[in-house]
Each structure stands twice: as structure tokens, then as C-alpha cells.
Motif scaffolding. Structure first.
Motif, PDB file in Angstrom:
ATOM      1  N   LEU A   1       0.819  -1.206   0.000  1.00  0.00           N
ATOM      2  CA  LEU A   1       0.000   0.000   0.000  1.00  0.00           C
ATOM      3  C   LEU A   1       0.855   1.260   0.000  1.00  0.00           C
ATOM      4  CD1 LEU A   1      -2.805  -1.160   2.483  1.00  0.00           C
ATOM      5  CD2 LEU A   1      -2.762  -1.326  -0.028  1.00  0.00           C
ATOM      6  N   HIS A   2       1.574   1.452  -1.106  1.00  0.00           N
ATOM      7  CA  HIS A   2       2.309   2.681  -1.342  1.00  0.00           C
ATOM      8  C   HIS A   2       1.632   3.453  -2.467  1.00  0.00           C
ATOM      9  CE1 HIS A   2       6.541   1.838   0.576  1.00  0.00           C
ATOM     10  NE2 HIS A   2       5.632   2.179   1.463  1.00  0.00           N
ATOM     11  N   ALA A   3       1.862   4.776  -2.496  1.00  0.00           N
ATOM     12  CA  ALA A   3       1.103   5.655  -3.388  1.00  0.00           C
ATOM     13  C   ALA A   3       1.239   5.298  -4.859  1.00  0.00           C
ATOM     14  CB  ALA A   3       1.550   7.102  -3.174  1.00  0.00           C
ATOM     15  N   ASP A   4       2.396   4.783  -5.264  1.00  0.00           N
ATOM     16  CA  ASP A   4       2.599   4.470  -6.683  1.00  0.00           C
ATOM     17  C   ASP A   4       2.175   3.042  -7.027  1.00  0.00           C
ATOM     18  OD1 ASP A   4       4.771   3.734  -5.024  1.00  0.00           O
ATOM     19  OD2 ASP A   4       6.136   3.614  -6.727  1.00  0.00           O
TER      20      ASP A   4
ATOM     21  N   SER B   1      -2.264  -8.072   1.505  1.00  0.00           N
ATOM     22  CA  SER B   1      -1.917  -8.854   2.692  1.00  0.00           C
ATOM     23  C   SER B   1      -2.566  -8.261   3.941  1.00  0.00           C
ATOM     24  CB  SER B   1      -0.395  -8.884   2.848  1.00  0.00           C
ATOM     25  OG  SER B   1      -0.007  -9.130   4.167  1.00  0.00           O
ATOM     26  N   ARG B   2      -3.080  -9.142   4.791  1.00  0.00           N
ATOM     27  CA  ARG B   2      -3.641  -8.672   6.065  1.00  0.00           C
ATOM     28  C   ARG B   2      -2.557  -7.965   6.895  1.00  0.00           C
ATOM     29  NH1 ARG B   2      -8.165 -10.163   8.285  1.00  0.00           N
ATOM     30  NH2 ARG B   2      -8.272 -12.052   7.008  1.00  0.00           N
ATOM     31  N   THR B   3      -1.354  -8.517   6.887  1.00  0.00           N
ATOM     32  CA  THR B   3      -0.248  -7.894   7.624  1.00  0.00           C
ATOM     33  C   THR B   3      -0.012  -6.469   7.141  1.00  0.00           C
ATOM     34  OG1 THR B   3       0.823 -10.028   7.995  1.00  0.00           O
ATOM     35  CG2 THR B   3       2.217  -8.073   8.167  1.00  0.00           C
ATOM     36  N   GLU B   4      -0.103  -6.280   5.828  1.00  0.00           N
ATOM     37  CA  GLU B   4       0.117  -4.954   5.248  1.00  0.00           C
ATOM     38  C   GLU B   4      -0.921  -3.950   5.737  1.00  0.00           C
ATOM     39  OE1 GLU B   4       2.035  -2.220   2.472  1.00  0.00           O
ATOM     40  OE2 GLU B   4       2.639  -4.036   3.541  1.00  0.00           O
ATOM     41  N   ARG B   5      -2.175  -4.306   5.613  1.00  0.00           N
ATOM     42  CA  ARG B   5      -3.230  -3.354   5.988  1.00  0.00           C
ATOM     43  C   ARG B   5      -3.223  -3.081   7.487  1.00  0.00           C
ATOM     44  NH1 ARG B   5      -5.029   0.550   6.739  1.00  0.00           N
ATOM     45  NH2 ARG B   5      -7.122   1.422   6.372  1.00  0.00           N
ATOM     46  N   GLU B   6      -2.994  -4.106   8.280  1.00  0.00           N
ATOM     47  CA  GLU B   6      -3.009  -3.914   9.726  1.00  0.00           C
ATOM     48  C   GLU B   6      -1.816  -3.070  10.186  1.00  0.00           C
ATOM     49  OE1 GLU B   6      -3.471  -7.788  11.465  1.00  0.00           O
ATOM     50  OE2 GLU B   6      -5.627  -7.849  11.003  1.00  0.00           O
ATOM     51  N   PHE B   7      -0.683  -3.189   9.496  1.00  0.00           N
ATOM     52  CA  PHE B   7       0.459  -2.349   9.845  1.00  0.00           C
ATOM     53  C   PHE B   7       0.110  -0.867   9.670  1.00  0.00           C
ATOM     54  CE2 PHE B   7       4.045   0.203   8.350  1.00  0.00           C
ATOM     55  CZ  PHE B   7       4.877   0.127   9.450  1.00  0.00           C
TER      56      PHE B   7
ATOM     57  N   HIS C   1      10.394  -4.086   2.438  1.00  0.00           N
ATOM     58  CA  HIS C   1      10.031  -2.780   1.872  1.00  0.00           C
ATOM     59  C   HIS C   1       8.839  -2.229   2.646  1.00  0.00           C
ATOM     60  CE1 HIS C   1       9.666   0.416  -1.027  1.00  0.00           C
ATOM     61  NE2 HIS C   1       8.421   0.060  -1.319  1.00  0.00           N
ATOM     62  N   THR C   2       7.850  -3.073   2.839  1.00  0.00           N
ATOM     63  CA  THR C   2       6.795  -2.869   3.828  1.00  0.00           C
ATOM     64  C   THR C   2       6.597  -4.205   4.543  1.00  0.00           C
ATOM     65  OG1 THR C   2       5.004  -3.457   2.317  1.00  0.00           O
ATOM     66  CG2 THR C   2       5.637  -1.122   2.420  1.00  0.00           C
ATOM     67  N   PRO C   3       5.973  -4.196   5.719  1.00  0.00           N
ATOM     68  CA  PRO C   3       5.871  -5.447   6.487  1.00  0.00           C
ATOM     69  C   PRO C   3       5.054  -6.542   5.819  1.00  0.00           C
ATOM     70  CG  PRO C   3       5.601  -3.569   7.930  1.00  0.00           C
ATOM     71  CD  PRO C   3       5.575  -3.018   6.536  1.00  0.00           C
TER      72      PRO C   3
ATOM     73  N   VAL D   1      13.154   4.102   1.125  1.00  0.00           N
ATOM     74  CA  VAL D   1      11.860   4.026   1.812  1.00  0.00           C
ATOM     75  C   VAL D   1      11.569   2.627   2.349  1.00  0.00           C
ATOM     76  CG1 VAL D   1      10.798   5.987   0.671  1.00  0.00           C
ATOM     77  CG2 VAL D   1      10.752   3.758  -0.452  1.00  0.00           C
ATOM     78  N   ASP D   2      12.545   1.732   2.322  1.00  0.00           N
ATOM     79  CA  ASP D   2      12.346   0.417   2.934  1.00  0.00           C
ATOM     80  C   ASP D   2      12.112   0.597   4.432  1.00  0.00           C
ATOM     81  OD1 ASP D   2      12.733  -0.914   0.550  1.00  0.00           O
ATOM     82  OD2 ASP D   2      14.799  -1.511   0.987  1.00  0.00           O
ATOM     83  N   ILE D   3      11.062  -0.006   4.952  1.00  0.00           N
ATOM     84  CA  ILE D   3      10.765   0.118   6.378  1.00  0.00           C
ATOM     85  C   ILE D   3      11.742  -0.710   7.207  1.00  0.00           C
ATOM     86  CG2 ILE D   3       9.051  -0.573   8.124  1.00  0.00           C
ATOM     87  CD1 ILE D   3       6.932   0.615   6.286  1.00  0.00           C
ATOM     88  N   ASP D   4      12.116  -1.881   6.703  1.00  0.00           N
ATOM     89  CA  ASP D   4      13.093  -2.731   7.388  1.00  0.00           C
ATOM     90  C   ASP D   4      14.152  -3.128   6.366  1.00  0.00           C
ATOM     91  OD1 ASP D   4      14.563  -4.762   8.610  1.00  0.00           O
ATOM     92  OD2 ASP D   4      12.835  -5.537   9.713  1.00  0.00           O
ATOM     93  N   PRO D   5      15.231  -2.349   6.214  1.00  0.00           N
ATOM     94  CA  PRO D   5      16.215  -2.608   5.172  1.00  0.00           C
ATOM     95  C   PRO D   5      16.836  -3.995   5.228  1.00  0.00           C
ATOM     96  CG  PRO D   5      16.514  -0.408   6.068  1.00  0.00           C
ATOM     97  CD  PRO D   5      15.514  -1.097   6.947  1.00  0.00           C
ATOM     98  N   ARG D   6      17.117  -4.488   6.430  1.00  0.00           N
ATOM     99  CA  ARG D   6      17.726  -5.817   6.521  1.00  0.00           C
ATOM    100  C   ARG D   6      16.775  -6.901   6.044  1.00  0.00           C
ATOM    101  NH1 ARG D   6      21.347  -6.283  12.097  1.00  0.00           N
ATOM    102  NH2 ARG D   6      22.860  -4.636  11.571  1.00  0.00           N
TER     103      ARG D   6
END
Length: 300
Positions: free
Chosen positions: A124-127, A152-158, A209-211, A247-252
Motif C-alpha cells: 500500500l504505497h502511493a505508486d 496482505s492482512r499484515t500490510e493493511r493492519e500495519f 520494503h513494507t511489512p 523508503v524500505d521500512i526494514d532494510p535488513r
């Protein structure tokens, strides 16, 4: 900003009996690469001569663009990611109040908006969510009124628990919440092994990149393709998987997901379809110099 010039033909690739169409939106400005992937310096990019001429210029500037993929599989007409969208208020000037012919291109490919059954959102990123909606009489309404929108449910809930800055809040207000209010957004649990959402269509977890980021795997008659989403933004990351997006939320975790994905694809016949890869956009992953490279597969 108006649309850039693209070839009139709709680029496509065959995966078994399935035809995957690339639905072009815009070429992203040259400054995008340096901002998005700051470790992909000109020296790093020019050190990979296979990136030229398609994916980088002679000076090492990266080429990226915005597009979606559309195909029919398992009796469903599917769209993967929906780009930036028209008329959206965005902080990024390259995305602000676009006026492109994206919907005309989608229709020309045989997917008029009313015919789409399934919209898969890798994250769920703008682009990636912009054409979820379009403006009608001053209101944002779902562009694909007959479709189920999946993420993903994880994505929306984050994001539901995230303290959003105004720009991100605006994006949710105009491109996510109207779909939810219409009852069209479905949340999918994506286990480690992935989940089949339709015959021949799977979501694979590629977090970082996102959870809740997912890649999309398509299989048909013994052939396979993998749509990257933003697990891989640019082919330079095949040569240097440690290069991540600013813009990665968790780079590792993003790097780990990218390495796992590329390792699974290396030296196979699976077609890699990059969500931001400039034309020719698709290719096969080959081991190269201790990492990987992309062997381009031009569109039909």
C-alpha cells in the motif's frame, strides 16, 4: 504532468497459455533512481555493463517507470498494482496531479475497468494503489467496481496502526479508504510458503520494503512468471542485492527477502517481471559475478 511517450502497441509476454500485458503509466524522471536507491552510485551502475542501454544510461543514471500487469488466469481477469493514478494530490512532484492515458491503455489491452475481476496490491504505497480509484463528481470512487481488491492482512493492519504523515494520510483517503468503504478490499493471510488466491496465481511473502509486501507468482502449463512489486526496484539490485530503497521500512529484511527471491529464480526459466523495470521490463535471472544479472526477454 502529462504522460510520456510510449510505444502504441501494448507490450506482452506469454506464460504458458496466459498473456501478460504491461499497462504503462509514466516514465519516472531521471532523478528518481538517485533518490530511491542512493547506494546505486554512477560508479556502481557503470560497473555492470549489462545494465546499458536498457536499464541505465552511459553516465550511470537508472531508468525506472510506473506500470501495471494485466492477464487472465483461472477464469479471472487480473490486474497487479494500479500505479500512481490521475489527479491525485501527492508530495512527490513527479506523481502530483497526473493526467495519463492509463485507463485507455488498459482498455486497449482488453481490460476495460468494468471487466476486471481481481486487483492484487503488492503493498500500500502511493505508486501502487493510485488507480484503485478515480474522481467522479468530486468524489473518489473505485475504478474497478466489479473487482475484489486483495492485499496482505499484515500490510493493511500495519498501516492501520501507523502514525501517518499528511501525505500518506491523503493517499489512504483518496485511494484505499474508498475501496474499503465500498466493501471491495479483501485481506489475505500469507504464510511463509505463500498462498494460492486463484488457480495458477500465488502470493509470496517478501517483507521488508513494507511489512506485508508480497510478490505475485503466475504459473501455467509448466511455465512461470514472478511479478516483483518493490522487493526489487531495479535490475542493479540483482548485481548488488544489498542495495535497498530509501523508503524500505526494514532494510535488513528487505535485503533478505530479495536475496531469497533471487536465489530461488537464479538459472531457472521463470520470467521475472519488474514492477518498476524500464523496457524491456522482463527477463530471466542468471548467476553472474558472485551475484546475478538479468537476461532480458523483450515483449512480443
Amino acid at each position: 504532468m502529462s504522460s510520456a511517450t510510449f510505444p502504441a502497441a501494448i507490450p506482452s509476454w506469454a506464460v504458458g497459455d496466459v498473456t501478460v500485458h504491461r499497462i504503462d503509466e509514466i516514465l519516472l524522471p531521471p532523478v528518481t533512481g538517485a533518490w530511491l536507491l542512493p547506494d546505486a552510485t554512477p560508479e556502481v551502475v557503470t560497473g555492470q555493463d549489462w545494465l546499458h542501454p536498457h536499464f541505465a544510461d552511459h553516465e550511470g543514471a537508472l531508468r525506472l517507470d510506473s506500470h501495471s500487469f494485466a492477464f487472465s488466469v483461472g477464469g479471472l481477469r487480473v490486474l497487479v498494482d494500479t500505479g500512481i493514478g490521475n489527479g491525485k494530490e501527492r508530495a512527490n512532484p513527479a506523481w502530483h496531479h497526473l493526467r495519463t492515458d492509463y485507463l485507455e491503455r488498459l482498455t486497449a489491452a482488453g481490460f476495460p475497468p468494468d471487466s476486471v475481476d481481481l486487483v492484487v496490491l503488492t503493498h500500500l504505497h502511493a505508486d501502487h494503489v493510485g488507480w484503485n480509484t478515480r474522481e467522479v463528481n468530486g468524489e473518489w470512487v473505485p475504478t474497478f467496481p466489479r473487482a475484489r481488491y486483495l492485499t496482505s492482512r499484515t500490510e493493511r493492519e500495519f498501516w492501520a496502526g501507523y502514525a501517518m504523515e499528511e501525505a500518506r494520510g491523503q493517499m489512504f483517503r483518496d485511494s484505499v479508504l474508498p475501496v474499503e468503504r465500498a466493501g471491495l478490499l479483501d485481506l489475505v493471510d500469507v504464510p511463509a510458503e505463500g498462498v494460492e488466491i486463484a488457480p495458477g496465481l500465488r502470493l509470496l511473502p517478501t517483507p521488508g520494503h513494507t511489512p506485508g509486501h508480497v510478490a505475485v507468482e503466475l504459473t501455467n502449463r509448466g511455465e512461470a512468471a514472478l511479478i516483483t512489486g518493490d522487493c526489487v526496484h531495479h535490475p542493479v539490485q540483482l548485481a548488488h542485492p544489498a542495495i535497498g530503497a530509501c523508503v524500505d521500512i526494514d532494510p535488513r529484511q528487505s535485503e533478505a527477502s530479495r536475496r531469497t527471491l533471487l536465489d530461488s529464480l537464479a538459472d531457472t526459466d521463470t520470467l521475472l517481471l519488474g514492477t518498476h523495470f524500464a523496457p524491456p521490463t522482463a527477463g530471466r535471472v542468471r548467476t553472474h559475478g558472485g551475484a546475478y544479472r538479468l537476461l532480458p526477454v523483450p515483449a512480443a
